[in-house]
Design a protein around this motif. Sequence first.
Motif, PDB file in Angstrom:
ATOM      1  N   LEU A   6     -49.426 -68.642  30.728  1.00  0.00           N
ATOM      2  CA  LEU A   6     -48.864 -68.194  31.988  1.00  0.00           C
ATOM      3  C   LEU A   6     -47.703 -67.350  31.601  1.00  0.00           C
ATOM      4  O   LEU A   6     -46.752 -67.802  31.013  1.00  0.00           O
ATOM      5  CB  LEU A   6     -48.446 -69.385  32.807  1.00  0.00           C
ATOM      6  N   ASP A 271     -42.085 -71.557  28.826  1.00  0.00           N
ATOM      7  CA  ASP A 271     -43.360 -71.519  29.543  1.00  0.00           C
ATOM      8  C   ASP A 271     -43.294 -72.297  30.849  1.00  0.00           C
ATOM      9  O   ASP A 271     -43.904 -71.912  31.848  1.00  0.00           O
ATOM     10  CB  ASP A 271     -44.473 -72.104  28.679  1.00  0.00           C
ATOM     11  N   TYR A 274     -40.756 -70.089  33.434  1.00  0.00           N
ATOM     12  CA  TYR A 274     -40.941 -68.669  33.722  1.00  0.00           C
ATOM     13  C   TYR A 274     -42.401 -68.277  33.536  1.00  0.00           C
ATOM     14  O   TYR A 274     -43.201 -69.021  32.976  1.00  0.00           O
ATOM     15  CB  TYR A 274     -40.036 -67.810  32.818  1.00  0.00           C
ATOM     16  N   GLN A 275     -42.715 -67.088  33.998  1.00  0.00           N
ATOM     17  CA  GLN A 275     -44.033 -66.522  33.760  1.00  0.00           C
ATOM     18  C   GLN A 275     -44.070 -65.960  32.348  1.00  0.00           C
ATOM     19  O   GLN A 275     -43.204 -65.158  31.969  1.00  0.00           O
ATOM     20  CB  GLN A 275     -44.329 -65.417  34.771  1.00  0.00           C
ATOM     21  N   THR A 288     -40.930 -63.284  32.267  1.00  0.00           N
ATOM     22  CA  THR A 288     -40.387 -62.673  33.469  1.00  0.00           C
ATOM     23  C   THR A 288     -40.250 -63.710  34.575  1.00  0.00           C
ATOM     24  O   THR A 288     -40.870 -64.778  34.533  1.00  0.00           O
ATOM     25  CB  THR A 288     -41.300 -61.518  33.936  1.00  0.00           C
ATOM     26  N   ASN A 289     -39.415 -63.381  35.569  1.00  0.00           N
ATOM     27  CA  ASN A 289     -39.328 -64.209  36.773  1.00  0.00           C
ATOM     28  C   ASN A 289     -40.204 -63.666  37.886  1.00  0.00           C
ATOM     29  O   ASN A 289     -40.201 -64.204  38.990  1.00  0.00           O
ATOM     30  CB  ASN A 289     -37.876 -64.312  37.258  1.00  0.00           C
ATOM     31  N   PRO A 291     -44.120 -62.476  39.352  1.00  0.00           N
ATOM     32  CA  PRO A 291     -45.537 -62.766  39.079  1.00  0.00           C
ATOM     33  C   PRO A 291     -46.079 -61.821  38.017  1.00  0.00           C
ATOM     34  O   PRO A 291     -45.721 -60.645  37.972  1.00  0.00           O
ATOM     35  CB  PRO A 291     -46.202 -62.535  40.439  1.00  0.00           C
ATOM     36  N   LEU A 292     -46.924 -62.351  37.156  1.00  0.00           N
ATOM     37  CA  LEU A 292     -47.352 -61.626  35.963  1.00  0.00           C
ATOM     38  C   LEU A 292     -48.857 -61.769  35.791  1.00  0.00           C
ATOM     39  O   LEU A 292     -49.389 -62.886  35.799  1.00  0.00           O
ATOM     40  CB  LEU A 292     -46.633 -62.187  34.735  1.00  0.00           C
ATOM     41  N   ASN A 293     -49.528 -60.638  35.640  1.00  0.00           N
ATOM     42  CA  ASN A 293     -50.958 -60.632  35.384  1.00  0.00           C
ATOM     43  C   ASN A 293     -51.235 -60.275  33.933  1.00  0.00           C
ATOM     44  O   ASN A 293     -50.512 -59.486  33.317  1.00  0.00           O
ATOM     45  CB  ASN A 293     -51.683 -59.621  36.282  1.00  0.00           C
ATOM     46  N   ASN A 294     -52.312 -60.822  33.400  1.00  0.00           N
ATOM     47  CA  ASN A 294     -52.786 -60.468  32.070  1.00  0.00           C
ATOM     48  C   ASN A 294     -53.738 -59.292  32.222  1.00  0.00           C
ATOM     49  O   ASN A 294     -54.811 -59.440  32.814  1.00  0.00           O
ATOM     50  CB  ASN A 294     -53.510 -61.661  31.448  1.00  0.00           C
TER      51      ASN A 294
END
Length: 328
Positions: A6, A271, A274-275, A288-289, A291-294
């Motif tokens: 994540l 982990d 945070y993202q 990051t704080n 939302p994060l996509n792979n």
Amino acid sequence: MRSPSLMRTAFLAALLLVGAVAPAQDGNSMGRQAQQSEMEKRAPDGGGGSGNTPPPPPMTVRIVTWNVHPTSVGGETPEDRIIRLIQFGQTHRIDIMALQEVPRSLFNDQARLQRLSAAVTGAGYELLAIRNEYPPIDYNTPRRPTAERQNAYVVIYNPAVVEPQQPPFDPTDGGLAFHHPEAFQEGALLQARPPVGTVFNVHHPNNQGDSVLRLLSWHNEAGTHARGHVEQLQQEIQNELEPPRIGRHEDWVVVGDFNVQDVTAEMQELDRDYQVLTHDDGIDHIITNAPLNNVINDDPALNIDQQFRSTGRHLALFGELLLSAPRP
């Protein structure tokens, strides 16, 4: 099963004098009309407004971190690798490229700089840099670098999407700054490598305004020092980056070569809070704080391992931040 995690000054005079950060179009890099057009393509559909109108959906900002390694690998120079990444980034809509271990020698060779400059501006990007991994020695507190070898940091960005709040007007100022180096140390005598960074204004589409993105790029120490410095990073995030500033939300992202695997206790704590995005070997990270996509990393057709491996386990790591429009 745990998901795949994540999930600026410096001396850039030579670079600026050869025009590596020259405007890309009509004296303004990319015109605002072009910016608006780009933003309209980049953000999901959705209305803004006030009252009962729902907030606009977040826009995407794509970012890559890569330790490019300061020497040739398989006959390919560091600038060769950077140029390949720029070309890939233009095709795949990458907005920020944060590079660690860029060789200092690149900044002393006009021919090499001009070639890199042409690739940067030709693709519509601009460049920030800092030539050292350690700040100057403070003789009141004479902490020495924990390593002798120093390289440069480089950040390449798309000004149609993100622009630094403090652009490098002074040709000796490369646009990146050390972030609280006093917080990164090994005992009382040794200066650890602190992160470097800048603050971007993120241009949201449809006249929604600009939001703030604070970027830090980090080449952490290796070996026995590394894990303790991850703890220092975590404390610095809590002290400086996480709380909202000036009464409004601020997005931030820390990227780089952490030299600490994702399975260690220090990284596990990050982990949880945070993202986080990392490769399976867990050395390079995006934290990051937001939302994060792979993105890109998992696409077998792109064959990232072969295309963007510098040396050892350093693979380019691509992520996509989802950033909200500024609050009224």
